[in-house]
Design a protein around this motif. Sequence first.
Motif, PDB file in Angstrom:
ATOM      1  N   UNK A   1       1.629   0.088   7.465  1.00 38.28           N
ATOM      2  CA  UNK A   1       1.863  -1.226   8.061  1.00 38.28           C
ATOM      3  C   UNK A   1       3.359  -1.474   8.261  1.00 38.28           C
ATOM      4  N   UNK A   2       4.161  -1.162   7.257  1.00 36.02           N
ATOM      5  CA  UNK A   2       5.608  -1.356   7.384  1.00 36.02           C
ATOM      6  C   UNK A   2       6.195  -0.470   8.485  1.00 36.02           C
ATOM      7  N   UNK A   3       5.712   0.768   8.577  1.00 31.59           N
ATOM      8  CA  UNK A   3       6.209   1.668   9.620  1.00 31.59           C
ATOM      9  C   UNK A   3       5.878   1.103  11.000  1.00 31.59           C
ATOM     10  N   UNK A   4       4.669   0.589  11.158  1.00 32.19           N
ATOM     11  CA  UNK A   4       4.281   0.013  12.451  1.00 32.19           C
ATOM     12  C   UNK A   4       5.133  -1.206  12.779  1.00 32.19           C
ATOM     13  N   UNK A   5       5.311  -2.086  11.802  1.00 35.61           N
ATOM     14  CA  UNK A   5       6.089  -3.310  12.041  1.00 35.61           C
ATOM     15  C   UNK A   5       7.541  -2.987  12.349  1.00 35.61           C
ATOM     16  N   UNK A   6       8.127  -2.049  11.604  1.00 38.78           N
ATOM     17  CA  UNK A   6       9.552  -1.766  11.752  1.00 38.78           C
ATOM     18  C   UNK A   6       9.871  -0.947  12.995  1.00 38.78           C
ATOM     19  N   UNK A   7       8.969  -0.070  13.405  1.00 36.14           N
ATOM     20  CA  UNK A   7       9.295   0.790  14.547  1.00 36.14           C
ATOM     21  C   UNK A   7       8.646   0.321  15.845  1.00 36.14           C
ATOM     22  N   UNK A   8       7.359   0.068  15.826  1.00 34.13           N
ATOM     23  CA  UNK A   8       6.659  -0.313  17.057  1.00 34.13           C
ATOM     24  C   UNK A   8       7.142  -1.654  17.585  1.00 34.13           C
TER      25      UNK A   8
ATOM     26  N   UNK B   1     -10.204   2.393 -14.791  1.00 30.52           N
ATOM     27  CA  UNK B   1      -8.952   3.086 -14.489  1.00 30.52           C
ATOM     28  C   UNK B   1      -9.066   3.881 -13.186  1.00 30.52           C
ATOM     29  N   UNK B   2     -10.251   4.425 -12.900  1.00 29.22           N
ATOM     30  CA  UNK B   2     -10.453   5.140 -11.641  1.00 29.22           C
ATOM     31  C   UNK B   2     -10.325   4.163 -10.476  1.00 29.22           C
ATOM     32  N   UNK B   3     -10.947   3.003 -10.603  1.00 28.56           N
ATOM     33  CA  UNK B   3     -10.859   1.992  -9.552  1.00 28.56           C
ATOM     34  C   UNK B   3      -9.430   1.488  -9.392  1.00 28.56           C
ATOM     35  N   UNK B   4      -8.721   1.338 -10.489  1.00 24.92           N
ATOM     36  CA  UNK B   4      -7.320   0.895 -10.406  1.00 24.92           C
ATOM     37  C   UNK B   4      -6.496   1.891  -9.611  1.00 24.92           C
ATOM     38  N   UNK B   5      -6.682   3.168  -9.888  1.00 28.92           N
ATOM     39  CA  UNK B   5      -5.935   4.201  -9.164  1.00 28.92           C
ATOM     40  C   UNK B   5      -6.299   4.216  -7.683  1.00 28.92           C
ATOM     41  N   UNK B   6      -7.575   4.083  -7.379  1.00 30.21           N
ATOM     42  CA  UNK B   6      -8.005   4.072  -5.986  1.00 30.21           C
ATOM     43  C   UNK B   6      -7.456   2.871  -5.227  1.00 30.21           C
ATOM     44  N   UNK B   7      -7.518   1.705  -5.845  1.00 33.56           N
ATOM     45  CA  UNK B   7      -7.006   0.498  -5.197  1.00 33.56           C
ATOM     46  C   UNK B   7      -5.500   0.604  -4.997  1.00 33.56           C
ATOM     47  N   UNK B   8      -4.789   1.111  -6.022  1.00 35.50           N
ATOM     48  CA  UNK B   8      -3.342   1.282  -5.890  1.00 35.50           C
ATOM     49  C   UNK B   8      -3.025   2.243  -4.752  1.00 35.50           C
ATOM     50  N   UNK B   9      -3.759   3.344  -4.651  1.00 37.41           N
ATOM     51  CA  UNK B   9      -3.505   4.332  -3.599  1.00 37.41           C
ATOM     52  C   UNK B   9      -3.744   3.736  -2.214  1.00 37.41           C
ATOM     53  N   UNK B  10      -4.846   3.024  -2.064  1.00 34.55           N
ATOM     54  CA  UNK B  10      -5.151   2.414  -0.764  1.00 34.55           C
ATOM     55  C   UNK B  10      -4.087   1.384  -0.389  1.00 34.55           C
ATOM     56  N   UNK B  11      -3.694   0.557  -1.347  1.00 32.35           N
ATOM     57  CA  UNK B  11      -2.659  -0.453  -1.067  1.00 32.35           C
ATOM     58  C   UNK B  11      -1.328   0.200  -0.724  1.00 32.35           C
ATOM     59  N   UNK B  12      -0.948   1.221  -1.470  1.00 32.39           N
ATOM     60  CA  UNK B  12       0.320   1.891  -1.236  1.00 32.39           C
ATOM     61  C   UNK B  12       0.362   2.538   0.142  1.00 32.39           C
ATOM     62  N   UNK B  13      -0.669   3.272   0.479  1.00 30.88           N
ATOM     63  CA  UNK B  13      -0.709   3.947   1.783  1.00 30.88           C
ATOM     64  C   UNK B  13      -0.756   2.932   2.921  1.00 30.88           C
TER      65      UNK B  13
ATOM     66  N   UNK C   1       9.846  -7.891   3.367  1.00 30.75           N
ATOM     67  CA  UNK C   1       9.588  -7.680   1.941  1.00 30.75           C
ATOM     68  C   UNK C   1       9.312  -8.998   1.222  1.00 30.75           C
ATOM     69  N   UNK C   2      10.067 -10.035   1.582  1.00 31.45           N
ATOM     70  CA  UNK C   2       9.847 -11.337   0.945  1.00 31.45           C
ATOM     71  C   UNK C   2       8.438 -11.834   1.204  1.00 31.45           C
ATOM     72  N   UNK C   3       7.995 -11.779   2.461  1.00 26.95           N
ATOM     73  CA  UNK C   3       6.650 -12.260   2.782  1.00 26.95           C
ATOM     74  C   UNK C   3       5.571 -11.418   2.116  1.00 26.95           C
ATOM     75  N   UNK C   4       5.764 -10.120   2.068  1.00 28.09           N
ATOM     76  CA  UNK C   4       4.778  -9.264   1.408  1.00 28.09           C
ATOM     77  C   UNK C   4       4.684  -9.582  -0.083  1.00 28.09           C
ATOM     78  N   UNK C   5       5.818  -9.782  -0.723  1.00 23.52           N
ATOM     79  CA  UNK C   5       5.811 -10.111  -2.148  1.00 23.52           C
ATOM     80  C   UNK C   5       5.261 -11.513  -2.396  1.00 23.52           C
ATOM     81  N   UNK C   6       5.561 -12.453  -1.516  1.00 20.31           N
ATOM     82  CA  UNK C   6       5.024 -13.806  -1.669  1.00 20.31           C
ATOM     83  C   UNK C   6       3.501 -13.801  -1.536  1.00 20.31           C
ATOM     84  N   UNK C   7       2.985 -13.033  -0.583  1.00 18.19           N
ATOM     85  CA  UNK C   7       1.534 -12.917  -0.435  1.00 18.19           C
ATOM     86  C   UNK C   7       0.921 -12.289  -1.681  1.00 18.19           C
TER      87      UNK C   7
END
Length: 130
Positions: free
Chosen positions: A32-39, A15-27, A49-55
């Motif tokens: 990544x989305x901020x960089x793609x959308x603004x830069x 459960x600790x690893x699950x939380x850590x992996x979720x946090x890293x993925x979320x952040x 969103x479609x490509x991210x969910x498909x991956x």
Amino acid sequence: MERYTKALESLLHPSVWSCLVWSVCSISMILLNKIILTTFSFQFNMVLLFYQNAICVVLLLFAREMGFISFENLEKEKVKAWIPLNFLFVLMLATGTFSLKMLSVPMVTVFKNSNNVVITILDVLDYRNR
């Protein structure tokens, strides 16, 4: 020494690893989305969103084939029952992605995390009423 061993065992708990992996993925997804959308001034939020969910689906199927995880196959009745919640989830993803264009990353993170707190509180209140 035994105290340190127990502390190490608790850190290695799944459960600790699950939380850590979720946090890293979320952040990382927020950044990544901020960089793609603004830069890069990417205008097609839903395509992103479609490509991210498909991956994500491909990675989950690969992990299941490799034996890392297990989950059931899709059943028509379950899909029908989950469609309203999936619609709300996609709506949440879309509004979150659109908000990244206008807001800073810390503000989006605060909104995203406060959403989890509100859902948890409402869940506790709902179970008390049952």
